[in-house]
Write a protein that holds these residues in place. Structure first.
Motif, PDB file in Angstrom:
ATOM      1  N   VAL A  82       0.866  -1.179   0.000  1.00 59.57           N
ATOM      2  CA  VAL A  82       0.000   0.000   0.000  1.00 59.57           C
ATOM      3  C   VAL A  82       0.904   1.231   0.000  1.00 59.57           C
ATOM      4  CG1 VAL A  82      -1.869   1.215   1.159  1.00 59.57           C
ATOM      5  CG2 VAL A  82      -1.721  -1.285   1.330  1.00 59.57           C
ATOM      6  N   ILE A  83       0.871   1.986  -1.100  1.00 58.19           N
ATOM      7  CA  ILE A  83       1.737   3.152  -1.236  1.00 58.19           C
ATOM      8  C   ILE A  83       1.158   4.323  -0.442  1.00 58.19           C
ATOM      9  CG2 ILE A  83       2.790   4.766  -2.860  1.00 58.19           C
ATOM     10  CD1 ILE A  83       2.617   2.617  -4.984  1.00 58.19           C
ATOM     11  N   ASP A  84       2.008   4.962   0.312  1.00 59.04           N
ATOM     12  CA  ASP A  84       1.593   6.099   1.124  1.00 59.04           C
ATOM     13  C   ASP A  84       1.745   7.380   0.300  1.00 59.04           C
ATOM     14  OD1 ASP A  84       0.874   7.794   3.110  1.00 59.04           O
ATOM     15  OD2 ASP A  84       2.466   7.262   4.506  1.00 59.04           O
ATOM     16  N   PHE A  85       0.627   7.885  -0.241  1.00 62.61           N
ATOM     17  CA  PHE A  85       0.645   9.069  -1.094  1.00 62.61           C
ATOM     18  C   PHE A  85       0.367  10.363  -0.320  1.00 62.61           C
ATOM     19  CE2 PHE A  85      -0.665   5.757  -4.237  1.00 62.61           C
ATOM     20  CZ  PHE A  85       0.383   5.914  -5.147  1.00 62.61           C
ATOM     21  N   ARG A  86       0.230  10.290   0.983  1.00 58.84           N
ATOM     22  CA  ARG A  86      -0.266  11.447   1.732  1.00 58.84           C
ATOM     23  C   ARG A  86       0.569  12.706   1.558  1.00 58.84           C
ATOM     24  NH1 ARG A  86       0.098   9.324   7.406  1.00 58.84           N
ATOM     25  NH2 ARG A  86       1.875   8.315   6.407  1.00 58.84           N
ATOM     26  N   GLY A  87       1.876  12.571   1.487  1.00 61.55           N
ATOM     27  CA  GLY A  87       2.727  13.754   1.381  1.00 61.55           C
ATOM     28  C   GLY A  87       3.009  14.193  -0.046  1.00 61.55           C
ATOM     29  N   TRP A  88       2.371  13.574  -1.025  1.00 62.76           N
ATOM     30  CA  TRP A  88       2.643  13.880  -2.427  1.00 62.76           C
ATOM     31  C   TRP A  88       1.840  15.094  -2.871  1.00 62.76           C
ATOM     32  CZ3 TRP A  88       3.978   9.467  -6.224  1.00 62.76           C
ATOM     33  CH2 TRP A  88       4.759   8.509  -5.589  1.00 62.76           C
ATOM     34  N   THR A  89       2.459  15.908  -3.721  1.00 60.39           N
ATOM     35  CA  THR A  89       1.763  17.058  -4.281  1.00 60.39           C
ATOM     36  C   THR A  89       0.887  16.609  -5.453  1.00 60.39           C
ATOM     37  OG1 THR A  89       3.521  17.574  -5.867  1.00 60.39           O
ATOM     38  CG2 THR A  89       3.702  18.536  -3.643  1.00 60.39           C
ATOM     39  N   ALA A  90       0.027  17.513  -5.918  1.00 61.40           N
ATOM     40  CA  ALA A  90      -0.852  17.193  -7.039  1.00 61.40           C
ATOM     41  C   ALA A  90      -0.045  16.881  -8.303  1.00 61.40           C
ATOM     42  CB  ALA A  90      -1.818  18.349  -7.291  1.00 61.40           C
ATOM     43  N   ASP A  91       1.023  17.638  -8.533  1.00 64.27           N
ATOM     44  CA  ASP A  91       1.863  17.393  -9.717  1.00 64.27           C
ATOM     45  C   ASP A  91       2.561  16.040  -9.634  1.00 64.27           C
ATOM     46  OD1 ASP A  91       1.171  19.799 -10.837  1.00 64.27           O
ATOM     47  OD2 ASP A  91       2.912  20.876 -10.042  1.00 64.27           O
ATOM     48  N   GLU A  92       3.025  15.685  -8.436  1.00 61.75           N
ATOM     49  CA  GLU A  92       3.689  14.388  -8.266  1.00 61.75           C
ATOM     50  C   GLU A  92       2.712  13.233  -8.502  1.00 61.75           C
ATOM     51  OE1 GLU A  92       7.125  15.652  -4.982  1.00 61.75           O
ATOM     52  OE2 GLU A  92       5.161  14.929  -4.314  1.00 61.75           O
ATOM     53  N   LEU A  93       1.500  13.377  -8.007  1.00 67.09           N
ATOM     54  CA  LEU A  93       0.483  12.348  -8.237  1.00 67.09           C
ATOM     55  C   LEU A  93       0.133  12.253  -9.717  1.00 67.09           C
ATOM     56  CD1 LEU A  93      -1.910  13.049  -5.218  1.00 67.09           C
ATOM     57  CD2 LEU A  93      -0.487  11.028  -5.524  1.00 67.09           C
ATOM     58  N   GLN A  94      -0.005  13.412 -10.354  1.00 66.62           N
ATOM     59  CA  GLN A  94      -0.330  13.446 -11.782  1.00 66.62           C
ATOM     60  C   GLN A  94       0.725  12.695 -12.588  1.00 66.62           C
ATOM     61  OE1 GLN A  94      -2.952  15.589 -13.260  1.00 66.62           O
ATOM     62  NE2 GLN A  94      -2.485  14.715 -15.255  1.00 66.62           N
TER      63      GLN A  94
END
Length: 248
Positions: free
Chosen positions: A35-47
Motif C-alpha cells: 500500500v503506497i503512502d501518497f499522503r505527502g505527495w503534491t498534485a503534480d507528483e500524483l499526476q
C-alpha cells in the motif's frame, strides 16, 4: 488534453498501523500488496506518477487529494459566455486605469509620507534587546520512530517558517527577547497538527518531537485512475501557458 481522475471506490478496512513497513508505505498481508503512502505527495507528483503507472495500485490518500482529482463539472456556456467575460474584463480595466491616472499624483505623495511615517515608527518600536536565536530539532513518526520529512514548521504570529529535510531535522532563526514565549506549529499531511511553546532559554538543546498519524480524512484501498478530456477553451489556455509541454 485529459483531466486525471483518482478515486477509491471501495475503501479498505485494514488498520494502517498494523501493516508491515514497506519501501513505499506498508505491506498488507490480507491482499498481498504493498500500500503506497501518497499522503505527502503534491498534485503534480500524483499526476506524473499515475500517468506513467500501469494497472491498479493500493494507496493511502487524504480526502483533500481525492477531492482535488474529483471529476470537475463542465459548464457549457459556449463562446458567448467567454465573450461576456472578456467584455467585462475590458470595461473593468478601462475604469481602473482612469481612476488610477486621476489619483496617481495624490497617492504617490501619500505613499512617500506613509513610508516615512512607517520608517520612523519602526525605528521607535525596535527593541534593542532582541537577539537572534537558533532553534534546531528533529521530528519523528510516533508509530515507527523514523525521521519525518516535509513537516512544515511555523512560528505563530510571525512570518518565520521552515520544514524538515529527509533526515527529519529543521533549523529556524528567530529574533526574540529573554523570557519571550514562542509558539511553534508543526503540520504534515496525514499527521495530527502539533503545537509547542518554547522560550529562548529552552532551546539550548535540540528539540525532539513525535507526530502521530491522523486517521481523519484518510482513505486506503485500490486506487482507480481514469482520464477525461478537457474542454476546448481550457486546452487552448493550457497550450498558451505552456506551449512546449506535451499535454495529455
Amino acid at each position: 488534453m485529459q483531466q486525471l481522475r483518482i478515486s477509491i471506490p471501495k475503501p479498505c478496512t485494514q488498520n494502517w498501523a498494523d501493516l508491515s513497513p514497506a519501501e513505499k508505505g506498508r505491506y498488507c498481508s490480507s491482499c498481498q500488496k504493498e500500500v503506497i503512502d501518497f499522503r505527502g505527495w503534491t498534485a503534480d507528483e500524483l499526476q506524473d506518477w499515475f500517468a506513467n503507472s500501469n494497472g491498479r495500485v493500493c494507496g493511502r490518500l487524504s480526502q483533500k487529494q481525492l477531492d482535488y482529482f474529483k471529476p470537475k463539472e463542465v459548464r457549457h456556456e459556449g463562446w458567448s459566455f467567454s465573450a461576456k467575460v472578456l467584455l467585462a474584463s475590458s470595461l473593468a480595466l478601462l475604469t481602473s486605469s482612469k481612476v488610477y491616472s486621476n489619483t496617481f499624483a495624490k497617492s504617490d505623495s501619500a505613499i512617500h509620507q506613509n513610508t516615512n511615517e512607517k520608517g520612523s515608527k519602526i525605528k521607535e518600536e525596535a527593541k534593542p534587546s532582541d537577539s537572534l536565536i537558533i532553534i534546531k530539532g528533529i521530528i519523528t513518526a510516533k508509530e515507527d520512530k523514523l525521521p519525518l520529512p516535509d513537516v512544515s514548521i511555523f512560528l505563530k504570529n510571525s512570518s518565520v517558517s521552515g520544514s524538515t529535510g529527509d533526515n527529519g531535522r529543521f533549523t529556524l532563526q528567530v529574533k526574540a527577547t529573554p523570557g519571550q514565549k514562542l509558539l511553534l506549529e508543526f503540520k504534515c499531511l496525514g499527521y495530527a497538527t502539533k503545537e509547542l511553546e518554547i522560550t529562548p532559554e529552552s532551546v539550548a538543546q535540540e528539540l525532539e518531537l513525535e507526530m502521530a498519524f491522523s486517521d481523519e480524512g484518510l482513505t486506503m484501498g485500490a486506487v482507480v485512475v481514469s482520464y477525461r478530456r478537457y474542454p476546448l477553451h481550457k486546452r487552448i489556455w493550457n497550450f498558451i501557458k505552456s506551449p512546449f509541454v506535451k499535454h495529455r
